[in-house]
Design a protein around this motif. Structure first.
Motif, PDB file in Angstrom:
ATOM      1  N   GLU A 274      25.909  45.544  36.922  1.00 29.28           N
ATOM      2  CA  GLU A 274      25.884  45.922  35.712  1.00 29.28           C
ATOM      3  C   GLU A 274      27.182  46.826  35.258  1.00 29.28           C
ATOM      4  O   GLU A 274      27.722  46.688  34.258  1.00 29.28           O
ATOM      5  N   ARG A 276      29.737  46.921  37.003  1.00 30.12           N
ATOM      6  CA  ARG A 276      31.212  46.335  37.079  1.00 30.12           C
ATOM      7  C   ARG A 276      31.352  45.450  35.689  1.00 30.12           C
ATOM      8  O   ARG A 276      32.450  45.145  34.854  1.00 30.12           O
ATOM      9  N   LYS A 277      30.287  44.928  35.134  1.00 26.13           N
ATOM     10  CA  LYS A 277      30.161  44.059  33.708  1.00 26.13           C
ATOM     11  C   LYS A 277      30.674  45.019  32.903  1.00 26.13           C
ATOM     12  O   LYS A 277      31.451  44.637  31.753  1.00 26.13           O
ATOM     13  N   GLN A 280      34.632  45.919  33.688  1.00 26.85           N
ATOM     14  CA  GLN A 280      35.433  44.882  33.596  1.00 26.85           C
ATOM     15  C   GLN A 280      36.287  45.129  34.890  1.00 26.85           C
ATOM     16  O   GLN A 280      36.113  45.538  36.015  1.00 26.85           O
ATOM     17  N   ASN A 315      30.344  38.299  42.437  1.00 24.46           N
ATOM     18  CA  ASN A 315      31.402  37.655  41.725  1.00 24.46           C
ATOM     19  C   ASN A 315      32.727  37.844  42.330  1.00 24.46           C
ATOM     20  O   ASN A 315      33.824  37.804  41.480  1.00 24.46           O
TER      21      ASN A 315
END
Length: 352
Positions: A274, A276-277, A280, A315
């Motif tokens: 979360e 990293r999201k 970004q 990811n």
């Protein structure tokens, strides 16, 4: 002055956003009370006397580097965030936690502070410790210097020490908002002069006591001012800067966008994926295992590190990560359990 060439630049590469062969690792407060060799030195020296004696600060900084040879990717200078209020003219004792005998009660008390702080004079002992330690490290790992964030230092100066209710400082910001903002920025000016000689981490340990609205008023402006001013003094390509705003995970996206820091530290209350999201590809991340897992035994430590590494690698791990705890290591930790933490990070963060 020339220093020995750096042999391990893993942390610097990660902080600049590069993918690395494994996650660099260090822990907040790694030079301190959990180590028996530190406690031995402490028997004959008062806490702030150690901070003010470059040879002692150097020795304690090196203790974990010696103990964990090959496992640590950074040293952090032994000092304390409260040397800045001391430089501004406030008395601070360690009994055993921080205590201000004469805290600021009303805005009129600000007159008791030094109007102009000569940082080289008041905090020169830290710069000497940094120089001595960089020489003694012989390039083994980078050396991190740090400062408390203006908001966190402001909290201590008003509360007179640690606080659970934050009643006094909240009274200040809501009753005297303009005076509060002015003092916070005054503290920031001292922090800037203090930080320009260091590889930087800024600790905003009390950020989580502010609502998102109040964080934008009373903390964010000084944090951005510090990043902007330090870069102006040192140059845009100076050493990377890290911000750890504990408890302010709601601000991760906006801090990544505009704060000016290369790396954002995370506490354990946010999931790595979360985080990293939210940020970004804009910044590197640092953290974030709950420090108390170190009391849970080696199976618990290994499981937590494995989850943490998987979370930051999700990811494809497209941006760098520095392994650390979600806050400082606490005094009762077995040093060998910390060794196991480092070994697990090396094992589970390795990229194939």
């Amino acid at each position: 002055m020339s220093f020995p060439p750096l042999k391990n630049d893993l942390l610097l590469r990660a902080a600049r956003g590069e993918k690395t062969e494994r996650a660099p690792v260090w822990v907040m407060r790694q030079a301190g009370r959990y180590l028996p060799e530190f406690r031995e030195v402490r028997k004959s020296h008062e806490f702030f006397d150690i901070c003010r004696t470059p040879s002692l600060a150097c020795e304690i900084t090196l203790q974990p580097i010696r103990r964990y040879t090959g496992l640590l990717d950074a040293a952090i200078i032994f000092s304390d965030i409260l040397v800045v209020p001391q430089a501004m003219g406030m008395e601070v004792l360690m009994n055993p936690g921080p205590e201000f005998p004469d805290p600021l009660v009303t805005p009129a008390d600000v007159a008791k502070l030094r109007e102009k702080v000569d940082v080289d004079k008041e905090l020169g002992y830290v710069f000497k410790a940094l120089t001595e330690t960089r020489i003694a490290l012989a390039g083994e790992v980078p050396l991190i210097g740090f400062s408390g964030a203006p908001w966190t230092l402001f909290v201590y100066m008003i509360e007179g020490g640690g606080s659970k209710s934050f009643q006094k400082v909240k009274t200040w910001i809501f009753k005297y908002p303009e005076e509060s903002k002015a003092l916070i920025m005054r503290i920031a000016d001292v922090c800037i002069d203090y930080l320009v000689g260091q590889l930087l981490q800024v600790f905003d340990s009390s950020a989580g006591e502010l609502s998102p609205y109040d964080f934008d008023i009373f903390s964010r402006p000084s944090l951005e001012y510090i990043a902007r001013s330090v870069r102006q003094k040192l140059g845009a390509d100076a050493v990377p800067m890290t911000l750890f705003a504990k408890g302010a995970n709601y601000a991760l996206a906006s801090l990544a966008q505009s704060s000016g820091y290369d790396t954002l530290g995370l506490d354990w209350l946010v999931d790595p994926l979360e985080a990293r999201k939210a940020v970004q590809e804009k910044v590197a991340l640092q953290g974030n295992m709950d420090p108390n897992v170190l009391y849970g035994g080696r199976d618990a430590i290994e499981a937590a590190v494995k989850r943490m590494c998987a979370g930051f690698a999700a990811n494809g791990g497209t941006r760098a990560w520095i392994a650390n705890l979600g806050h400082g290591i606490t005094p009762g930790v077995d040093p060998e359990d910390l060794r196991w933490f480092f070994e697990c990070v090396h094992k589970y963060s390795a990229r194939t």
